[in-house]
Scaffold this motif. Structure first.
Motif, mmCIF file in Angstrom:
data_model
loop_
_atom_site.group_PDB
_atom_site.id
_atom_site.type_symbol
_atom_site.label_atom_id
_atom_site.label_comp_id
_atom_site.label_asym_id
_atom_site.label_seq_id
_atom_site.Cartn_x
_atom_site.Cartn_y
_atom_site.Cartn_z
ATOM 1 N N SER B 164 0.819 -1.188 0.000
ATOM 2 C CA SER B 164 0.000 0.000 0.000
ATOM 3 C C SER B 164 0.860 1.247 0.000
ATOM 4 C CB SER B 164 -0.925 0.019 1.219
ATOM 5 O OG SER B 164 -0.171 0.433 2.345
ATOM 6 N N SER B 217 -11.750 6.659 -2.685
ATOM 7 C CA SER B 217 -12.213 5.355 -3.180
ATOM 8 C C SER B 217 -11.298 4.240 -2.682
ATOM 9 C CB SER B 217 -12.275 5.358 -4.709
ATOM 10 O OG SER B 217 -10.965 5.321 -5.222
ATOM 11 N N ASN B 218 -9.989 4.554 -2.558
ATOM 12 C CA ASN B 218 -9.098 3.528 -2.013
ATOM 13 C C ASN B 218 -7.854 4.185 -1.426
ATOM 14 O OD1 ASN B 218 -7.453 1.373 -1.414
ATOM 15 N ND2 ASN B 218 -8.029 0.240 -3.256
#
Lengths: 496, 304
Positions: B164, B217-218
């Motif tokens: 991430s 959104s992410n």
């Protein structure tokens, strides 16, 4: 209520400020030149060479209802009636009457009755305005009697006390020194047009004039309003937008919306005409610029520029003379040209270094300041390439040529000149188009006529032939009858 | 006008110098010399007045913008080739200043990016002395500076390896400070009314809105809005590149659309495109749409 402003425009403080605005009486000129040219209408000289004329005497009468007569501004002898150079960029010549002064300044008999103007009919007042030769003193010079007449239901009369351009002070001076006359003149105009209210508009930086008018205004239908000091607020349509938030449609007139606009100097002239019976023979002209000490002069119409300039004795380096303002004014080719009814200012500048013109970098400053919302750089692009049709698509005719775009252009492109050139070119093209249309129509008519003639002729021939044929047939039959008769006679003879 | 822009650039340049040293200034000097030489030569060929065109400062500005866009340790010929391309193909071949449909500096940048990807993606990490910078740029010794990719590069490449965004530890004080420098310079230009607020404002709003949508959104996959604003050439692009008057939209409404779409395109290219920073591509793409935007955003004419 509106915020007393409009989009665009530029703020330029008077670059040649003086501590005290005043009006200096210019001495009598030795000679005046009066142009017979007027906006639209026509005038005809009614004096001849050698005639002695008095101040205020009509020397050219109006030929139609559109024009106003011309009065002698000085007493003296008519010197000539011929073509003279008038104040124009190219030194254009126009038919003019020249009067040489006798230095006595003798006036015609002026009735000095102090009857209240309210006793006169509207018609009589309008006639008095026309007979006094009053035209709009703001800039265009449209005859006042026409503008004030023919109004069906006028609700607002606007008196334009905003100076047309930065640097000009003639209206300011007039308001400071003649507020009583102005208010009375406004009341006369109000009486004629029957408006519900009057708004006198003054820019914020003219405090003395504002308070002077306030002091003398006792009429509750007249209000004196201050608007921000911004260039192009003197333009009629933009002033209306600023004051009333009413936008006059493109190509339309203020009158259509029930609004009449008059200049402050016009109101004063109306007062002079109606109350003092004094025709328009002089006006106030601002002489300013970095070549002289700025002053306002009351000067007789027809005096030369040189006459005024000599009063302020400019230094010898002065080269550039500009009539009108610093923005929309024009460089005068000949300073012997006469001062007219619409000459508000003369700018006397030391030789100005013209900045180098560079390429347009499309920065868009021009569209930011354009008070009528045009895109000057696109217009410039099409005007430069003489693509008038495209320029018309970009609303070229709506350009008021205020030259705000010139002022801000970092490349120093004379945009407004390009636009006036393009407008002229467009007009010329339309004219030529009209001409060729007429020529084509004429040609088509002729073709048509020839065709018709030909047809008629063949028809006629055919008719003739027919008649002839019938005649021949008739003759034939008669001949036959005769023959038959002869035959019968012969047969009878033979039988015998 | 162009000169004001150059003055305003100097603050950001000084910050860049503080972090990266003499290479930054060296590139600018090389670029400016090339620009003047190439522009003069071309003007001479076209029979135009050289002095007045050079003195308008536009060629120098193009060179400066390009020089601070490329890595400061790029070999000397990179900037020369780039500036020459920008001046010749971006400007003079269209008829000189005012006639070029594309932003010349960005045209030069994209040309370099496509032609010399290696030289264009190696950025140094620490301060270079004059000597060191000269040696590196002119390739006198073997290159021994510590070099690496930019943060945006790292994000692009790192995401495929790491899980991430958070694990990548995006933190680049140098880029944030440089962006701050350009932001201040840009505000100066706004204050001096050299540029209008429309393009920078809508540009930044475009970045904020689109990056915010992606990030929300992410959070793991997309850079935060803050990073988008502080990394890469965001502020330089908003105040100095997209505002190039010649190639930008010219109506008020048009400028807002133009700037906004550049902002959105930048985020899209940074996130989904093949190149780390998308300013040059976004600007050039929007340059193409300017005639269309202008045609549909004519202001209302008084009385119509």
């Amino acid at each position: 209520m509106a915020d007393y402003s409009f989009n665009g425009g530029i703020v330029i403080k008077n670059p040649y400020l003086v501590d005290k605005v005043e009006i200096i009486q210019a001495p009598l000129p030795t000679k005046v030149v009066l142009s017979l040219q007027q906006l639209g209408g026509q005038v005809k000289p009614c004096v001849s060479i050698g005639d002695y004329v008095l101040v205020g005497q009509v020397i050219a009468s109006a030929k139609d209802g559109f024009s106003v007569p011309i009065h002698a501004p000085i007493s003296g002898v008519v010197l000539s009636i011929d073509k003279q150079t008038i104040a124009h960029q190219s030194g254009l010549k126009s038919e003019c009457i020249t009067i040489e002064s006798d230095g006595k300044d003798k006036w015609i008999d002026r009735k000095n009755n102090h009857v209240d103007f309210l006793h006169y009919s509207t018609k009589a007042l309008i006639e008095a305005i026309q007979k006094s030769g009053i035209v709009g003193l703001g800039g265009a010079g449209f005859p006042t009697h026409i503008k004030i007449d023919k109004v069906v239901d006028c609700h607002t009369l606007i008196i334009n006390g905003t100076e047309c351009e930065p640097g000009v002070m003639c209206d300011d001076a007039l308001m400071q020194f003649h507020p009583r006359e102005i208010i009375r003149g406004v009341e006369i105009l109000l009486h004629i047009c029957g408006a519900k209210r009057v708004i006198i508009a003054i820019e914020e930086d003219k405090q003395v004039a504002y308070h002077a008018l306030l002091t003398f205004n006792h009429n509750d239908r007249i209000s004196v309003n201050q608007i921000p000091t911004k260039y192009t607020s003197g333009a009629e349509k933009l002033l209306i937008k600023a004051l009333l938030d009413v936008e006059i449609p493109s190509g339309g007139f203020a009158v259509d919306k029930g609004i009449i606009c008059q200049n402050i100097a016009t109101a004063k002239a109306v007062f002079d005409a109606v109350i003092s019976h004094r025709p328009l023979v002089s006006r106030i002209v601002t002489v300013t610029g970095d070549g002289v000490r700025p002053n306002n002069f009351e000067v007789r119409l027809g005096a030369s520029f040189e006459h005024l300039i000599s009063l302020v004795s400019p230094n010898k380096r002065v080269h550039n003379y500009r009539m009108g303002g610093m923005m929309m004014g024009i460089d005068v080719a000949d300073i012997n040209a006469p001062i007219g009814k619409t000459t508000s200012a003369i700018f006397v500048n030391n030789q100005v270094q013209k900045p180098v013109i560079q390429e347009c970098i499309r920065c868009g400053q021009c569209s930011e300041v354009c008070p009528v919302g045009l895109l000057p750089q696109q217009l410039y692009w099409h005007a430069k390439s003489e693509n008038i049709e495209k320029a018309l698509n970009y609303n070229l005719p709506d350009c008021i040529e205020c030259a705000c775009c010139d002022y801000v252009c970092p490349s120093h492109i004379p945009l407004a000149s390009y636009f006036s050139f393009a407008k002229a070119l467009g007009k010329q093209q339309t004219r030529e188009q009209d001409k060729s249309n007429i020529a084509r129509e004429r040609f088509e008519c002729r073709e048509h006529r020839l065709e018709r003639n030909k047809l008629e002729r063949t028809q006629m021939m055919a008719d003739k032939k027919k008649v002839l044929k019938e005649k021949m047939a008739k003759e034939q039959s008669q001949k036959q009858k005769v023959d038959e008769a002869m035959q019968r006679v012969k047969q009878a003879k033979d039988k015998r | 006008m162009m000169r004001q822009v150059i003055y305003a650039l100097s603050l950001g340049v000084m910050v860049a110098y503080y972090f990266f040293g003499w290479g930054v200034l060296l590139q600018i000097v090389l670029g400016v010399i090339t620009a003047i030489a190439v522009e003069s030569a071309f003007l001479a060929l076209r029979g135009r007045d050289i002095i007045s065109s050079i003195s308008d400062g536009s060629a120098i500005l193009t060179a400066t913008l390009l020089a601070i866009s490329i890595p400061s340790i790029a070999p000397w010929w990179v900037i020369i080739v780039g500036v020459s391309f920008a001046i010749i193909f971006g400007k003079q071949l269209y008829g000189g200043l005012g006639n070029n449909p594309f932003n010349p500096a960005m045209l030069g940048y994209v040309f370099l990016l496509i032609s010399y990807p290696l030289q264009m993606s190696t950025w140094q990490v620490d301060f270079l002395s004059l000597n060191h910078a000269l040696e590196t740029v002119f390739n006198l010794n073997n290159i021994d500076v510590i070099s690496g990719a930019t943060k945006l590069d790292e994000v692009k490449n790192g995401l495929s390896l790491a899980g991430s965004i958070q694990q990548l530890e995006i933190h680049s004080p140098s880029q944030a400070w440089i962006n701050a420098g350009f932001l201040l310079g840009g505000l100066y230009l706004l204050f001096r009314k050299v540029i209008f607020w429309h393009i920078p404002a809508s540009f930044l709003i475009g970045i904020v809105i689109s990056s915010m949508l992606l990030w929300m959104s992410n959070v793991d996959l997309y850079l935060s809005t803050q990073n988008h604003l502080m990394l890469g050439g965001t502020m330089l692009g908003a105040f100095f590149i997209a505002t190039d008057p010649v190639s930008a939209s010219t109506t008020s409404k048009g400028r807002i659309i133009y700037g906004f779409l550049i902002g959105v395109l930048i985020v899209i290219i940074r996130t989904f495109g093949g190149y780390p920073d998308g300013i040059a591509f976004a600007v050039l793409l929007m340059n193409m749409t300017v005639p269309l935007i202008d045609a549909y955003t004519q202001p209302k004419v008084f009385g119509q």
